[in-house]
Write a protein that holds these residues in place. Structure first.
Motif, PDB file in Angstrom:
ATOM      1  N   UNK A  76      -1.871   0.085   5.849  1.00 20.20           N
ATOM      2  CA  UNK A  76      -2.020  -1.160   5.095  1.00 20.20           C
ATOM      3  C   UNK A  76      -3.043  -0.997   3.975  1.00 20.20           C
ATOM      4  N   UNK A  77      -4.127  -0.277   4.274  1.00 22.95           N
ATOM      5  CA  UNK A  77      -5.163  -0.061   3.271  1.00 22.95           C
ATOM      6  C   UNK A  77      -4.606   0.716   2.082  1.00 22.95           C
ATOM      7  N   UNK A  78      -3.830   1.753   2.356  1.00 24.64           N
ATOM      8  CA  UNK A  78      -3.212   2.531   1.279  1.00 24.64           C
ATOM      9  C   UNK A  78      -2.300   1.642   0.441  1.00 24.64           C
ATOM     10  N   UNK A  79      -1.538   0.787   1.097  1.00 26.35           N
ATOM     11  CA  UNK A  79      -0.639  -0.112   0.375  1.00 26.35           C
ATOM     12  C   UNK A  79      -1.419  -1.040  -0.555  1.00 26.35           C
ATOM     13  N   UNK A 121      -1.399  -3.153  -4.311  1.00 24.43           N
ATOM     14  CA  UNK A 121      -1.919  -4.514  -4.301  1.00 24.43           C
ATOM     15  C   UNK A 121      -3.091  -4.747  -5.236  1.00 24.43           C
ATOM     16  N   UNK A 122      -3.352  -3.817  -6.137  1.00 21.05           N
ATOM     17  CA  UNK A 122      -4.433  -3.999  -7.101  1.00 21.05           C
ATOM     18  C   UNK A 122      -5.772  -3.458  -6.666  1.00 21.05           C
ATOM     19  N   UNK A 123      -5.829  -2.841  -5.491  1.00 18.35           N
ATOM     20  CA  UNK A 123      -7.103  -2.345  -4.993  1.00 18.35           C
ATOM     21  C   UNK A 123      -7.718  -1.260  -5.862  1.00 18.35           C
ATOM     22  N   UNK A 124      -6.898  -0.325  -6.353  1.00 21.49           N
ATOM     23  CA  UNK A 124      -7.448   0.774  -7.146  1.00 21.49           C
ATOM     24  C   UNK A 124      -8.087   0.263  -8.437  1.00 21.49           C
ATOM     25  N   UNK A 125      -7.453  -0.687  -9.090  1.00 19.69           N
ATOM     26  CA  UNK A 125      -8.013  -1.237 -10.333  1.00 19.69           C
ATOM     27  C   UNK A 125      -9.360  -1.902 -10.079  1.00 19.69           C
ATOM     28  N   UNK A 126      -9.475  -2.608  -8.957  1.00 22.59           N
ATOM     29  CA  UNK A 126     -10.747  -3.254  -8.609  1.00 22.59           C
ATOM     30  C   UNK A 126     -11.823  -2.226  -8.285  1.00 22.59           C
ATOM     31  N   UNK A 127     -11.428  -1.170  -7.613  1.00 23.30           N
ATOM     32  CA  UNK A 127     -12.337  -0.080  -7.253  1.00 23.30           C
ATOM     33  C   UNK A 127     -12.868   0.603  -8.518  1.00 23.30           C
ATOM     34  N   UNK A 128     -11.940   0.897  -9.445  1.00 22.44           N
ATOM     35  CA  UNK A 128     -12.320   1.519 -10.720  1.00 22.44           C
ATOM     36  C   UNK A 128     -13.300   0.637 -11.487  1.00 22.44           C
ATOM     37  N   UNK A 167     -12.878  -9.058  -5.214  1.00 22.01           N
ATOM     38  CA  UNK A 167     -12.389  -7.995  -4.323  1.00 22.01           C
ATOM     39  C   UNK A 167     -12.046  -8.571  -2.950  1.00 22.01           C
ATOM     40  N   UNK A 168     -12.920  -9.435  -2.437  1.00 21.19           N
ATOM     41  CA  UNK A 168     -12.681 -10.042  -1.124  1.00 21.19           C
ATOM     42  C   UNK A 168     -11.393 -10.864  -1.125  1.00 21.19           C
ATOM     43  N   UNK A 169     -11.141 -11.572  -2.215  1.00 24.07           N
ATOM     44  CA  UNK A 169      -9.919 -12.384  -2.308  1.00 24.07           C
ATOM     45  C   UNK A 169      -8.681 -11.499  -2.320  1.00 24.07           C
ATOM     46  N   UNK A 170      -8.739 -10.409  -3.078  1.00 24.07           N
ATOM     47  CA  UNK A 170      -7.612  -9.477  -3.124  1.00 24.07           C
ATOM     48  C   UNK A 170      -7.368  -8.862  -1.752  1.00 24.07           C
ATOM     49  N   UNK A 171      -8.447  -8.478  -1.080  1.00 27.90           N
ATOM     50  CA  UNK A 171      -8.335  -7.874   0.247  1.00 27.90           C
ATOM     51  C   UNK A 171      -7.719  -8.864   1.240  1.00 27.90           C
ATOM     52  N   UNK A 172      -8.197 -10.103   1.211  1.00 25.73           N
ATOM     53  CA  UNK A 172      -7.674 -11.120   2.125  1.00 25.73           C
ATOM     54  C   UNK A 172      -6.186 -11.375   1.872  1.00 25.73           C
ATOM     55  N   UNK A 173      -5.775 -11.371   0.611  1.00 27.77           N
ATOM     56  CA  UNK A 173      -4.357 -11.556   0.280  1.00 27.77           C
ATOM     57  C   UNK A 173      -3.525 -10.409   0.841  1.00 27.77           C
ATOM     58  N   UNK A 215      -4.299  -8.607   3.512  1.00 21.92           N
ATOM     59  CA  UNK A 215      -4.229  -8.793   4.965  1.00 21.92           C
ATOM     60  C   UNK A 215      -3.111  -9.776   5.317  1.00 21.92           C
ATOM     61  N   UNK A 216      -3.013 -10.845   4.543  1.00 19.26           N
ATOM     62  CA  UNK A 216      -1.979 -11.858   4.796  1.00 19.26           C
ATOM     63  C   UNK A 216      -0.580 -11.294   4.568  1.00 19.26           C
ATOM     64  N   UNK A 217      -0.392 -10.639   3.432  1.00 15.12           N
ATOM     65  CA  UNK A 217       0.944 -10.128   3.112  1.00 15.12           C
ATOM     66  C   UNK A 217       1.361  -8.991   4.040  1.00 15.12           C
ATOM     67  N   UNK A 218       0.487  -8.027   4.218  1.00 16.06           N
ATOM     68  CA  UNK A 218       0.832  -6.869   5.030  1.00 16.06           C
ATOM     69  C   UNK A 218       0.820  -7.204   6.521  1.00 16.06           C
ATOM     70  N   UNK A 219      -0.078  -8.119   6.911  1.00 16.87           N
ATOM     71  CA  UNK A 219      -0.154  -8.494   8.321  1.00 16.87           C
ATOM     72  C   UNK A 219       1.114  -9.153   8.818  1.00 16.87           C
ATOM     73  N   UNK A 220       1.748  -9.928   7.956  1.00 19.32           N
ATOM     74  CA  UNK A 220       2.997 -10.583   8.347  1.00 19.32           C
ATOM     75  C   UNK A 220       4.073  -9.582   8.712  1.00 19.32           C
ATOM     76  N   UNK A 221       4.123  -8.484   7.965  1.00 23.17           N
ATOM     77  CA  UNK A 221       5.097  -7.442   8.272  1.00 23.17           C
ATOM     78  C   UNK A 221       4.680  -6.642   9.502  1.00 23.17           C
TER      79      UNK A 221
END
Length: 363
Positions: free
Chosen positions: A126-129, A134-141, A335-341, A343-349
């Protein structure tokens, strides 16, 4: 630890068991083109199973893919800079590259913790996804850009365990007052469960546990933990790991150094990091499985499940910890908002796929 430089040749030897073709032969054309040599500072003891080997494999892979045009000299924790000095070393130019974990930089950039792991957060896939889609890399950069550092996923120690304890823990009262080595947001969760959580560099953890400086340790999974000897002095092995459900390894690269490379070498650095993100996770899952089987056959390790009461209290604490962290700055909140989103999207699957499948397979 003896301070000595781990040369590229030694790094190749350390990674040889896990990576084919470790030797690199420099061709005449490569020599005539001019060679680039980087330093890689790491937060790990030399050749530590898991992250230490990931770092060595990464250095070897860059050399091999580049045909020897870019080589990386590997420095274990304490050889070039202390374990917790890797970010500054890359940012300030003492090393062109680092291998570490993002949550070590919470004091400098609070949002960094999201890129290693979050209690009750994303699993490794999920983290890789999130990072890749999910925009994580752009936020990290964006988070590291002011420091002149470019981050990459470059290894993963997978699911962690709940920790090694010297005595049984069944209730919240059993936890109160215990000293535990813990890192990242999981450490803050333990503090809110009335424990004393302290950050100790990986190479110093066993000594602290053996001498009684700490009563418990959470570090990685059984593969790496047993290599450091925790089972010899703290026989109660708690699970599951609500505090660290993922273990992304972080490669830090100086943007200045990266910008000086030819485009193909920049692509090789990125490709090598991505390859290690996959290889590290596969190794961790396989070797952790083997380690668990071996530990279950011993008489001195007692696998113990966290009680539902502790899990529920930890979940409430984790929610508060993340909320407090997000409130520290607009950037951290984003970042926290993106991460929480995620969790919601990937957690459902995951709730429809992985969770029930594993439950059914065990049953």
């Amino acid at each position: 630890m003896t301070k000595q430089t781990l040369t590229r040749r030694q790094a190749l030897g350390a990674a040889g068991a896990a990576t084919a073709g470790a030797a690199v032969t420099l061709s005449t054309p490569a020599l005539s083109q001019g060679l680039v040599k980087w330093k890689m500072a790491t937060s790990w003891p030399a050749n530590l199973p898991g992250p230490g080997v990931s770092a060595a494999r990464l250095a070897e892979r860059i050399a091999r893919l580049s045909g020897g045009r870019l080589t990386v000299d590997l420095f274990a924790a304490g050889e070039l800079v202390p374990a917790f000095g890797v970010f500054d070393a890359v940012s300030q130019g003492a090393a062109e590259m680092g291998h570490t974990a993002a949550f070590f930089w919470q004091g400098k950039v609070p949002g960094a913790v999201f890129f290693t792991t979050v209690p009750f957060g994303l699993t490794p896939p999920e983290h890789v996804a999130w990072v890749e889609h999910g925009g994580g890399q752009a936020l990290w950069d964006e988070l590291y850009a002011p420091f002149g550092v470019k981050p990459f996923m470059a290894g993963n120690t997978g699911f962690q365990m709940g920790g090694w304890f010297k005595r049984p823990v069944k209730t919240l009262d059993d936890l109160a007052g215990l000293n535990i080595r813990a890192a990242g947001l999981g450490g803050e969760v333990f503090r809110r469960l009335k424990m004393n959580a302290v950050a100790i560099p990986p190479g110093e953890i066993f000594g602290a546990l053996e001498s009684g400086v700490v009563d418990a340790v959470e570090f990685l999974g059984p593969f790496s933990d047993v290599a450091l000897g925790f089972d010899r002095v703290a026989p109660y092995y708690l699970w599951p790991s609500f505090n660290k459900p993922n273990g992304t390894g972080e490669a830090l690269v100086s943007t200045k150094a990266l910008g000086k490379l030819d485009p193909d070498l920049r692509a090789i650095v990125a490709t090598a990091c991505a390859a290690e993100a996959s290889a590290g996770l596969a190794e961790a899952d396989w070797m952790n499985g083997a380690a668990v089987r071996k530990l279950r056959k011993t008489d001195h390790v007692r696998f113990t499940r966290w009680s539902p009461v502790v899990i529920e209290a930890a979940k409430k604490a984790a929610t508060a910890v993340v909320a407090d962290l997000a409130a520290q700055s607009p950037q951290t909140a984003k970042i926290a908002e993106s991460y929480a989103s995620a969790v919601t999207q990937l957690g459902g699957w995951s709730e429809l796929s992985t969770g029930p499948y594993l439950t059914g397979r065990v049953a």
